[in-house]
Design a protein around this motif. Structure first.
Motif, PDB file in Angstrom:
ATOM      1  N   ILE A 160       0.830  -1.205   0.000  1.00 35.09           N
ATOM      2  CA  ILE A 160       0.000   0.000   0.000  1.00 35.09           C
ATOM      3  C   ILE A 160       0.870   1.264   0.000  1.00 35.09           C
ATOM      4  O   ILE A 160       0.446   2.319  -0.484  1.00 35.09           O
ATOM      5  CB  ILE A 160      -0.982  -0.002   1.201  1.00 35.09           C
ATOM      6  CG1 ILE A 160      -2.145   0.955   0.952  1.00 35.09           C
ATOM      7  CG2 ILE A 160      -0.260   0.307   2.488  1.00 35.09           C
ATOM      8  CD1 ILE A 160      -3.091   0.521  -0.115  1.00 35.09           C
ATOM      9  N   ASP A 161       2.090   1.162   0.518  1.00 30.80           N
ATOM     10  CA  ASP A 161       3.017   2.295   0.493  1.00 30.80           C
ATOM     11  C   ASP A 161       3.780   2.387  -0.827  1.00 30.80           C
ATOM     12  O   ASP A 161       4.213   3.460  -1.228  1.00 30.80           O
ATOM     13  CB  ASP A 161       4.023   2.204   1.638  1.00 30.80           C
ATOM     14  CG  ASP A 161       3.400   2.477   2.995  1.00 30.80           C
ATOM     15  OD1 ASP A 161       2.422   3.243   3.034  1.00 30.80           O
ATOM     16  OD2 ASP A 161       3.876   1.924   3.998  1.00 30.80           O
ATOM     17  N   LEU A 162       3.965   1.252  -1.485  1.00 32.85           N
ATOM     18  CA  LEU A 162       4.771   1.226  -2.704  1.00 32.85           C
ATOM     19  C   LEU A 162       3.969   1.546  -3.950  1.00 32.85           C
ATOM     20  O   LEU A 162       4.501   2.095  -4.915  1.00 32.85           O
ATOM     21  CB  LEU A 162       5.433  -0.156  -2.848  1.00 32.85           C
ATOM     22  CG  LEU A 162       6.438  -0.521  -1.760  1.00 32.85           C
ATOM     23  CD1 LEU A 162       6.854  -1.984  -1.870  1.00 32.85           C
ATOM     24  CD2 LEU A 162       7.675   0.375  -1.843  1.00 32.85           C
ATOM     25  N   VAL A 163       2.683   1.203  -3.946  1.00 34.67           N
ATOM     26  CA  VAL A 163       1.829   1.465  -5.108  1.00 34.67           C
ATOM     27  C   VAL A 163       1.320   2.903  -5.046  1.00 34.67           C
ATOM     28  O   VAL A 163       0.936   3.404  -3.991  1.00 34.67           O
ATOM     29  CB  VAL A 163       0.653   0.465  -5.136  1.00 34.67           C
ATOM     30  CG1 VAL A 163      -0.370   0.846  -6.192  1.00 34.67           C
ATOM     31  CG2 VAL A 163       1.180  -0.939  -5.413  1.00 34.67           C
ATOM     32  N   LYS A 164       1.323   3.553  -6.183  1.00 32.64           N
ATOM     33  CA  LYS A 164       0.926   4.965  -6.235  1.00 32.64           C
ATOM     34  C   LYS A 164      -0.578   5.122  -6.046  1.00 32.64           C
ATOM     35  O   LYS A 164      -1.344   4.158  -6.198  1.00 32.64           O
ATOM     36  CB  LYS A 164       1.346   5.571  -7.576  1.00 32.64           C
ATOM     37  CG  LYS A 164       0.562   5.041  -8.761  1.00 32.64           C
ATOM     38  CD  LYS A 164       1.055   5.672 -10.059  1.00 32.64           C
ATOM     39  CE  LYS A 164       0.215   5.239 -11.253  1.00 32.64           C
ATOM     40  NZ  LYS A 164       0.702   5.829 -12.520  1.00 32.64           N
ATOM     41  N   VAL A 165      -1.007   6.320  -5.712  1.00 34.84           N
ATOM     42  CA  VAL A 165      -2.436   6.626  -5.660  1.00 34.84           C
ATOM     43  C   VAL A 165      -3.004   6.426  -7.071  1.00 34.84           C
ATOM     44  O   VAL A 165      -2.459   6.937  -8.054  1.00 34.84           O
ATOM     45  CB  VAL A 165      -2.676   8.064  -5.173  1.00 34.84           C
ATOM     46  CG1 VAL A 165      -4.151   8.430  -5.310  1.00 34.84           C
ATOM     47  CG2 VAL A 165      -2.217   8.211  -3.731  1.00 34.84           C
ATOM     48  N   ALA A 208     -12.729  -3.559   4.391  1.00 33.31           N
ATOM     49  CA  ALA A 208     -12.828  -2.515   5.423  1.00 33.31           C
ATOM     50  C   ALA A 208     -11.722  -1.463   5.326  1.00 33.31           C
ATOM     51  O   ALA A 208     -11.717  -0.506   6.092  1.00 33.31           O
ATOM     52  CB  ALA A 208     -12.785  -3.169   6.807  1.00 33.31           C
ATOM     53  N   ASP A 209     -10.800  -1.615   4.380  1.00 31.98           N
ATOM     54  CA  ASP A 209      -9.657  -0.712   4.278  1.00 31.98           C
ATOM     55  C   ASP A 209     -10.077   0.571   3.564  1.00 31.98           C
ATOM     56  O   ASP A 209     -10.387   0.558   2.366  1.00 31.98           O
ATOM     57  CB  ASP A 209      -8.523  -1.399   3.505  1.00 31.98           C
ATOM     58  CG  ASP A 209      -7.219  -0.629   3.571  1.00 31.98           C
ATOM     59  OD1 ASP A 209      -7.249   0.601   3.810  1.00 31.98           O
ATOM     60  OD2 ASP A 209      -6.150  -1.245   3.368  1.00 31.98           O
ATOM     61  N   PRO A 210     -10.094   1.717   4.254  1.00 30.87           N
ATOM     62  CA  PRO A 210     -10.557   2.969   3.631  1.00 30.87           C
ATOM     63  C   PRO A 210      -9.583   3.535   2.605  1.00 30.87           C
ATOM     64  O   PRO A 210      -9.922   4.472   1.878  1.00 30.87           O
ATOM     65  CB  PRO A 210     -10.710   3.913   4.828  1.00 30.87           C
ATOM     66  CG  PRO A 210      -9.710   3.409   5.823  1.00 30.87           C
ATOM     67  CD  PRO A 210      -9.697   1.918   5.663  1.00 30.87           C
ATOM     68  N   ARG A 228      -5.729   1.982  -5.078  1.00 32.01           N
ATOM     69  CA  ARG A 228      -5.349   2.853  -3.955  1.00 32.01           C
ATOM     70  C   ARG A 228      -5.973   4.228  -4.109  1.00 32.01           C
ATOM     71  O   ARG A 228      -5.850   4.886  -5.155  1.00 32.01           O
ATOM     72  CB  ARG A 228      -3.823   2.987  -3.882  1.00 32.01           C
ATOM     73  CG  ARG A 228      -3.408   3.854  -2.698  1.00 32.01           C
ATOM     74  CD  ARG A 228      -1.927   3.941  -2.493  1.00 32.01           C
ATOM     75  NE  ARG A 228      -1.640   4.916  -1.441  1.00 32.01           N
ATOM     76  CZ  ARG A 228      -0.427   5.277  -1.034  1.00 32.01           C
ATOM     77  NH1 ARG A 228       0.631   4.734  -1.581  1.00 32.01           N
ATOM     78  NH2 ARG A 228      -0.272   6.164  -0.075  1.00 32.01           N
ATOM     79  N   LEU A 229      -6.629   4.678  -3.057  1.00 34.34           N
ATOM     80  CA  LEU A 229      -7.290   5.979  -3.035  1.00 34.34           C
ATOM     81  C   LEU A 229      -6.453   7.051  -2.363  1.00 34.34           C
ATOM     82  O   LEU A 229      -6.517   8.222  -2.748  1.00 34.34           O
ATOM     83  CB  LEU A 229      -8.632   5.869  -2.287  1.00 34.34           C
ATOM     84  CG  LEU A 229      -9.680   4.914  -2.882  1.00 34.34           C
ATOM     85  CD1 LEU A 229     -10.885   4.825  -1.969  1.00 34.34           C
ATOM     86  CD2 LEU A 229     -10.086   5.382  -4.274  1.00 34.34           C
ATOM     87  N   SER A 230      -5.712   6.670  -1.325  1.00 34.92           N
ATOM     88  CA  SER A 230      -4.931   7.671  -0.581  1.00 34.92           C
ATOM     89  C   SER A 230      -3.715   7.012   0.057  1.00 34.92           C
ATOM     90  O   SER A 230      -3.587   5.803   0.043  1.00 34.92           O
ATOM     91  CB  SER A 230      -5.803   8.304   0.506  1.00 34.92           C
ATOM     92  OG  SER A 230      -6.237   7.342   1.430  1.00 34.92           O
TER      93      SER A 230
END
Length: 230
Positions: A160-165, A208-210, A228-230
């Motif tokens: 989630i940190d490595l993939v871009k928004v 459930a992951d916002p 990924r949204l944010s």
């Protein structure tokens, strides 16, 4: 059944393959698929209809930089490499170079080996090293995970940190042969139950992951796409 599709009719699945999948399957993928079919654990590979889906998705996304966790003989890896532009890059991780080496000559013959950075060993240490490099944060368009189910959530925490928004993480086998929908008291093998429990945990956490929006696609053994949204 000798395939991973959740379709109830073998004839219907064969129709999809013969009508929509095989006519457009690149020759290197056909060669690799037929080679992998001789392996005693050939069902570990993604099926060709899933490969077709991934190739189209990557092209629609104009993806260039990707991560793959779980390579096996390389059908999904080759599908990705063929879909990326010539300057595209894939960081691919697997605990077994032996399986990857089985398909590597076909990948080289296809002219896409230069896109692949293969790393042998458990994926989590590699991902942790990537996380330390802040330039890699939000730098990947796409990640595909088809590996040890018990670590899917651990992979998600890092990817989630490595993939871009706007980028996508795809998790394979998220319907686990349909076992996610059967009552827990239904008899099943220990390995099936083990995978079912981890898959249920993953599916609940992703929903459930916002930070993401998801779509669970009933292709093959289930693929969940997470944008990924944010």
């Amino acid at each position: 059944m000798d395939h991973k599709s959740l379709l109830q009719s073998d004839a219907l699945y064969q129709y999809i393959l013969e009508t929509s999948v095989y006519p457009g399957e690149p020759e290197p993928l056909k060669e690799l698929r037929e080679l992998t079919a001789k392996h005693p654990r050939h069902l570990m590979a993604i099926p060709p209809d899933e490969g077709q889906f991934l190739r189209l998705l990557l092209k629609l996304m104009n993806a260039k930089n990707t991560i793959e966790i779980g390579v096996y003989t390389g059908y999904s890896l080759l599908s990705t490499a063929l879909a990326l532009p010539d300057e595209g890059k894939i960081i691919a991780m697997d605990i077994s170079r032996e399986n990857y080496d089985m398909g590597r000559p076909i990948i080289q013959k296809a002219g896409v080996a230069h896109k692949i950075d293969f790393r042998e060993g458990p994926a989590l240490p590699f991902l942790d090293e990537m996380i330390k490099n802040e330039e890699m944060h939000r730098s990947f368009d796409f990640a595909f995970v088809d590996a040890d189910k018990c670590n899917y959530l651990n992979y998600h925490k890092r990817l989630i940190d490595l993939v871009k928004v706007g980028g996508v993480i795809a998790y394979d086998n998220t319907l686990w042969q349909g076992s996610v929908a059967v009552p827990p008291e239904v008899p099943m093998s220990e390995s099936m139950r083990y995978g079912r429990e981890h898959t249920l945990e993953l599916n609940k956490a992703l929903a459930a992951d916002p930070r993401i929006e998801i779509a669970q696609i009933p292709i093959a053994d289930g693929v969940t796409l997470c944008r990924r949204l944010s």
